[in-house]
Write a protein that holds these residues in place. Structure first.
Motif, PDB file in Angstrom:
ATOM      1  N   ASN A   8       0.883  -1.158   0.000  1.00  0.00           N
ATOM      2  CA  ASN A   8       0.000   0.000   0.000  1.00  0.00           C
ATOM      3  C   ASN A   8       0.927   1.215   0.000  1.00  0.00           C
ATOM      4  OD1 ASN A   8      -1.573   2.204   0.683  1.00  0.00           O
ATOM      5  ND2 ASN A   8      -2.792   1.107   2.210  1.00  0.00           N
ATOM      6  N   ALA A   9       1.410   1.589  -1.179  1.00  0.00           N
ATOM      7  CA  ALA A   9       2.409   2.653  -1.304  1.00  0.00           C
ATOM      8  C   ALA A   9       1.882   3.984  -0.774  1.00  0.00           C
ATOM      9  CB  ALA A   9       2.857   2.781  -2.757  1.00  0.00           C
ATOM     10  N   ALA A  10       0.620   4.268  -1.009  1.00  0.00           N
ATOM     11  CA  ALA A  10       0.041   5.530  -0.533  1.00  0.00           C
ATOM     12  C   ALA A  10       0.048   5.602   0.994  1.00  0.00           C
ATOM     13  CB  ALA A  10      -1.382   5.696  -1.058  1.00  0.00           C
ATOM     14  N   GLY A  11      -0.153   4.467   1.648  1.00  0.00           N
ATOM     15  CA  GLY A  11      -0.167   4.417   3.111  1.00  0.00           C
ATOM     16  C   GLY A  11       1.177   4.076   3.715  1.00  0.00           C
ATOM     17  N   HIS A  12       2.191   3.847   2.861  1.00  0.00           N
ATOM     18  CA  HIS A  12       3.540   3.469   3.303  1.00  0.00           C
ATOM     19  C   HIS A  12       3.490   2.258   4.222  1.00  0.00           C
ATOM     20  CE1 HIS A  12       5.329   7.009   1.506  1.00  0.00           C
ATOM     21  NE2 HIS A  12       4.308   7.693   1.988  1.00  0.00           N
ATOM     22  N   ARG A  13       2.772   1.216   3.760  1.00  0.00           N
ATOM     23  CA  ARG A  13       2.748  -0.001   4.565  1.00  0.00           C
ATOM     24  C   ARG A  13       2.493  -1.213   3.687  1.00  0.00           C
ATOM     25  NH1 ARG A  13      -2.595   0.343   8.420  1.00  0.00           N
ATOM     26  NH2 ARG A  13      -4.090  -0.509   6.932  1.00  0.00           N
ATOM     27  N   PHE A  14       3.071  -2.319   4.129  1.00  0.00           N
ATOM     28  CA  PHE A  14       2.802  -3.612   3.520  1.00  0.00           C
ATOM     29  C   PHE A  14       1.648  -4.222   4.286  1.00  0.00           C
ATOM     30  CE2 PHE A  14       7.411  -2.991   2.876  1.00  0.00           C
ATOM     31  CZ  PHE A  14       7.404  -2.943   1.491  1.00  0.00           C
ATOM     32  N   GLU A  15       0.774  -4.927   3.574  1.00  0.00           N
ATOM     33  CA  GLU A  15      -0.426  -5.475   4.205  1.00  0.00           C
ATOM     34  C   GLU A  15      -0.622  -6.938   3.832  1.00  0.00           C
ATOM     35  OE1 GLU A  15      -2.982  -1.303   4.102  1.00  0.00           O
ATOM     36  OE2 GLU A  15      -3.312  -2.795   2.509  1.00  0.00           O
ATOM     37  N   LEU A  16      -1.154  -7.671   4.778  1.00  0.00           N
ATOM     38  CA  LEU A  16      -1.546  -9.056   4.586  1.00  0.00           C
ATOM     39  C   LEU A  16      -2.957  -9.184   5.133  1.00  0.00           C
ATOM     40  CD1 LEU A  16      -0.879 -12.106   4.020  1.00  0.00           C
ATOM     41  CD2 LEU A  16      -0.172 -12.210   6.409  1.00  0.00           C
ATOM     42  N   PHE A  24      -0.081  -5.525   9.223  1.00  0.00           N
ATOM     43  CA  PHE A  24       0.597  -4.529   8.404  1.00  0.00           C
ATOM     44  C   PHE A  24       1.941  -4.158   8.998  1.00  0.00           C
ATOM     45  CE2 PHE A  24      -1.973  -2.099  11.383  1.00  0.00           C
ATOM     46  CZ  PHE A  24      -1.098  -1.109  11.816  1.00  0.00           C
ATOM     47  N   ALA A  25       2.791  -3.641   8.123  1.00  0.00           N
ATOM     48  CA  ALA A  25       4.109  -3.142   8.516  1.00  0.00           C
ATOM     49  C   ALA A  25       4.273  -1.761   7.909  1.00  0.00           C
ATOM     50  CB  ALA A  25       5.211  -4.068   8.024  1.00  0.00           C
ATOM     51  N   ASN A  26       4.361  -0.745   8.745  1.00  0.00           N
ATOM     52  CA  ASN A  26       4.627   0.615   8.272  1.00  0.00           C
ATOM     53  C   ASN A  26       6.099   0.692   7.874  1.00  0.00           C
ATOM     54  OD1 ASN A  26       2.017   1.451   8.877  1.00  0.00           O
ATOM     55  ND2 ASN A  26       2.580   2.130  10.918  1.00  0.00           N
ATOM     56  N   TYR A  27       6.366   1.295   6.719  1.00  0.00           N
ATOM     57  CA  TYR A  27       7.740   1.344   6.237  1.00  0.00           C
ATOM     58  C   TYR A  27       8.074   2.691   5.609  1.00  0.00           C
ATOM     59  CZ  TYR A  27       6.036   0.995   1.447  1.00  0.00           C
ATOM     60  OH  TYR A  27       5.406   1.250   0.247  1.00  0.00           O
ATOM     61  N   ARG A  29      11.090   3.787   2.538  1.00  0.00           N
ATOM     62  CA  ARG A  29      12.258   3.473   1.711  1.00  0.00           C
ATOM     63  C   ARG A  29      13.206   4.654   1.835  1.00  0.00           C
ATOM     64  NH1 ARG A  29       8.186   0.863  -1.556  1.00  0.00           N
ATOM     65  NH2 ARG A  29       8.824  -1.283  -1.962  1.00  0.00           N
ATOM     66  N   ARG A  30      14.373   4.380   2.414  1.00  0.00           N
ATOM     67  CA  ARG A  30      15.357   5.438   2.658  1.00  0.00           C
ATOM     68  C   ARG A  30      16.696   4.982   2.089  1.00  0.00           C
ATOM     69  NH1 ARG A  30      16.452   6.510   8.698  1.00  0.00           N
ATOM     70  NH2 ARG A  30      14.206   6.812   8.721  1.00  0.00           N
ATOM     71  N   GLY A  31      17.103   5.575   0.953  1.00  0.00           N
ATOM     72  CA  GLY A  31      18.338   5.145   0.305  1.00  0.00           C
ATOM     73  C   GLY A  31      18.259   3.682  -0.059  1.00  0.00           C
ATOM     74  N   SER A  32      19.231   2.908   0.376  1.00  0.00           N
ATOM     75  CA  SER A  32      19.235   1.472   0.092  1.00  0.00           C
ATOM     76  C   SER A  32      18.612   0.660   1.229  1.00  0.00           C
ATOM     77  CB  SER A  32      20.660   0.992  -0.176  1.00  0.00           C
ATOM     78  OG  SER A  32      21.452   1.179   0.988  1.00  0.00           O
ATOM     79  N   SER A  33      17.938   1.339   2.147  1.00  0.00           N
ATOM     80  CA  SER A  33      17.323   0.662   3.292  1.00  0.00           C
ATOM     81  C   SER A  33      15.804   0.694   3.212  1.00  0.00           C
ATOM     82  CB  SER A  33      17.739   1.316   4.610  1.00  0.00           C
ATOM     83  OG  SER A  33      19.078   1.059   4.892  1.00  0.00           O
ATOM     84  N   LEU A  34      15.223  -0.346   3.760  1.00  0.00           N
ATOM     85  CA  LEU A  34      13.788  -0.406   3.975  1.00  0.00           C
ATOM     86  C   LEU A  34      13.621  -0.325   5.492  1.00  0.00           C
ATOM     87  CD1 LEU A  34      11.034  -0.828   2.634  1.00  0.00           C
ATOM     88  CD2 LEU A  34      11.373  -3.275   2.894  1.00  0.00           C
ATOM     89  N   VAL A  35      13.140   0.817   5.965  1.00  0.00           N
ATOM     90  CA  VAL A  35      12.994   1.051   7.402  1.00  0.00           C
ATOM     91  C   VAL A  35      11.613   0.570   7.824  1.00  0.00           C
ATOM     92  CG1 VAL A  35      12.985   2.806   9.222  1.00  0.00           C
ATOM     93  CG2 VAL A  35      14.524   3.048   7.247  1.00  0.00           C
ATOM     94  N   ILE A  36      11.578  -0.396   8.737  1.00  0.00           N
ATOM     95  CA  ILE A  36      10.307  -0.917   9.245  1.00  0.00           C
ATOM     96  C   ILE A  36      10.047  -0.235  10.579  1.00  0.00           C
ATOM     97  CG2 ILE A  36       8.997  -2.953   9.946  1.00  0.00           C
ATOM     98  CD1 ILE A  36       9.784  -2.859   6.949  1.00  0.00           C
ATOM     99  N   ARG A  37       9.035   0.614  10.585  1.00  0.00           N
ATOM    100  CA  ARG A  37       8.726   1.418  11.767  1.00  0.00           C
ATOM    101  C   ARG A  37       7.808   0.712  12.753  1.00  0.00           C
ATOM    102  NH1 ARG A  37      10.640   6.170  11.685  1.00  0.00           N
ATOM    103  NH2 ARG A  37      11.375   7.154   9.788  1.00  0.00           N
TER     104      ARG A  37
END
Length: 91
Positions: A8-16, A24-27, A29-37
């Protein structure tokens, strides 16, 4: 990324979704990192493995994109530490 995991790119989260409930996982994308908040599963999904399945999808996506994972969430960090096959993704 597994077919059950959606970005869910608009919500900045992956969903199942399972039985009408979300994990869900709020994330970020920062440089070469995927920050999981933050990772969270709806109450009916807790203890079912849904959050772990979600994290596996996140890890596979990070690997496919050539990214490292920066887990700011305690659950995400613990999950990555428990799964040695993904230790190379920890930043």
């Amino acid at each position: 990324m597994g077919s059950a995991i959606r970005d869910n790119a608009a919500g900045h989260r992956f969903e199942l979704e399972r039985s009408g409930h979300l994990a869900f996982a709020n994330y970020e994308r920062r440089g070469s990192s995927l920050v999981i908040r933050h990772v969270e599963a709806a109450l009916p999904l807790r203890g079912t493995g849904a959050a772990g399945e979600l994290m596996q999808g996140v890890a596979e996506l990070a690997r496919a994109e050539g990214r490292k994972i920066t887990p700011l969430c305690g659950y995400a960090y613990a999950w990555l530490r428990r799964h040695k096959e993904y230790h190379d993704l920890l930043s």
